[in-house]
Design a protein around this motif. Structure first.
Motif, PDB file in Angstrom:
ATOM      1  N   SER A   6       0.832  -1.221   0.000  1.00  0.00           N
ATOM      2  CA  SER A   6       0.000   0.000   0.000  1.00  0.00           C
ATOM      3  C   SER A   6       0.856   1.257   0.000  1.00  0.00           C
ATOM      4  O   SER A   6       0.716   2.168   0.832  1.00  0.00           O
ATOM      5  CB  SER A   6      -0.955   0.016   1.213  1.00  0.00           C
ATOM      6  N   GLN A  64     -12.945   0.941   1.041  1.00  0.00           N
ATOM      7  CA  GLN A  64     -12.253   1.820   1.977  1.00  0.00           C
ATOM      8  C   GLN A  64     -11.262   2.691   1.213  1.00  0.00           C
ATOM      9  O   GLN A  64     -10.431   2.175   0.460  1.00  0.00           O
ATOM     10  CB  GLN A  64     -11.519   0.984   3.033  1.00  0.00           C
ATOM     11  N   SER A  69      -7.229   2.091   0.597  1.00  0.00           N
ATOM     12  CA  SER A  69      -6.882   0.681   0.766  1.00  0.00           C
ATOM     13  C   SER A  69      -6.517   0.069  -0.588  1.00  0.00           C
ATOM     14  O   SER A  69      -7.008   0.488  -1.645  1.00  0.00           O
ATOM     15  CB  SER A  69      -8.054  -0.090   1.381  1.00  0.00           C
TER      16      SER A  69
END
Length: 342
Positions: A48, A138, A141
């Protein structure tokens, strides 16, 4: 001899000598660099990092809302990356090439490339399970391991492979350069179109380009297997042809005269022997009666008959002497009897 442009569409009399690509040092270096880029993209998404942040920025920018006039055209353009339509179009072209050049290598190369594409890209898609921008849950994410199947982009990888295989199978350096440029433009356009439509993240497209390029660069390693498969298929075809020819020689086609019977429907006597004549009903009985009236035996080798059998024969003899009677009476003319005196 034809000299116009349509002569190029005719089948060549002999298979041309086509140079099969080999795994050279340059190709091997490109394969190694592309593989490193592929693994780095996967790691950046798994952690991420800034690549995932860039994905979200482009997604929230919503390009399809910024330039809505392009939406109608790009909806059709993205079809150039769908596996079904592109595979049919490219397979039709390569099938004609296979027929013209007396070789199955173009079709077998396409089949090997699509098989590698399905196995490698499909396995990574299902293993990472990333959700697309329209199904994200989300913000920020990576949306991994959530049951999705969009990482890497299948449209992008398929566009690289199906259009790049034309450049891979080109027979001249000039055609290879032109087809390479064309396939690159189509693949880049398909990948950016999926980002515009919001169906893929930017990282999906980057990984799709790398996945398709890896398959094209690895195809020279598949050439020995392609040659073995081609030899086996051609040998099987020749074997089937020989079997069909043998069956035709064993079952010759006989001509049939018009209106005549088809040979073999009725049994024939050997040696051209004629069928013995058959007696009509009552002929044997009449012959026996006439012989008995002349004082001769009815049959030379006949066994002695019993009283009942003699009576039965005499009864049939009497019936045979009667004139046949039809609906209008007897068909025998009446006998003229002498007139008797008073």
């Amino acid at each position: 001899m034809r000299t116009d442009i349509f002569a190029r569409l005719d089948r060549e009399p002999e298979p041309p000598k086509i140079e099969v690509p080999r795994m050279t040092r340059t190709r091997l270096a490109l394969f190694g660099g592309t593989l490193a880029f592929y693994l780095a993209s996967v790691v950046l998404v798994l952690l991420s990092t800034w690549l995932v942040t860039l994905d979200w920025k482009i997604m929230l920018f919503r390009p399809y809302q910024q330039w809505p006039d392009l939406h109608a055209f790009l909806d059709y353009y993205v079809v150039l990356g769908q596996r079904g339509p592109t595979a049919v179009m490219v397979a039709a072209w390569l099938g004609w090439r296979s027929w013209r050049q007396h070789t199955l290598r173009p079709l077998l190369s396409l089949g090997a490339a699509l098989l590698l594409l399905n196995v490698t890209v499909g396995a990574v898609k299902l293993g990472l399970g990333r959700l697309g921008p329209h199904y994200a849950t989300q913000v920020g994410s990576a949306e991994l391991f959530a049951g999705g199947d969009i990482f890497p982009s299948g449209h992008t990888a398929n566009a690289v492979v199906t259009w790049g295989i034309l450049a891979y199978l080109a027979t001249t350096p000039r055609a290879r350069r032109y087809l390479s440029a064309l396939s690159a433009v189509v693949a880049l356009g398909v990948g950016l179109t999926t980002v515009y439509l919001g169906t893929h993240w930017l990282s999906d497209v980057l990984l799709g380009w790398a996945a398709g390029l890896l398959i094209l660069l690895a195809l020279p390693w598949c050439e020995p297997l392609i040659a073995i498969a081609e030899a086996w298929i051609l040998a099987l075809r020749d074997r089937l042809r020989e079997q069909l020819r043998a069956r035709r020689r064993l079952v010759p086609s006989l001509p049939v005269a018009g209106g005549g019977l088809r040979p073999g429907l009725f049994p024939q006597r050997p040696g051209g022997a004629e069928e013995p004549a058959r007696e009509t009903v009552g002929a044997g009985t009449a012959r026996a009666s006439a012989a008995r009236g002349a004082g001769l035996p009815a049959t030379p080798l006949a066994a002695p008959r019993t009283h009942h059998a003699a009576h039965h024969t005499a009864h049939h003899a009497v019936r045979s002497e009667r004139s046949p009677v039809g609906p209008a009476g007897s068909r025998r003319p009446p006998h003229s009897r002498p007139a008797t005196g008073g």
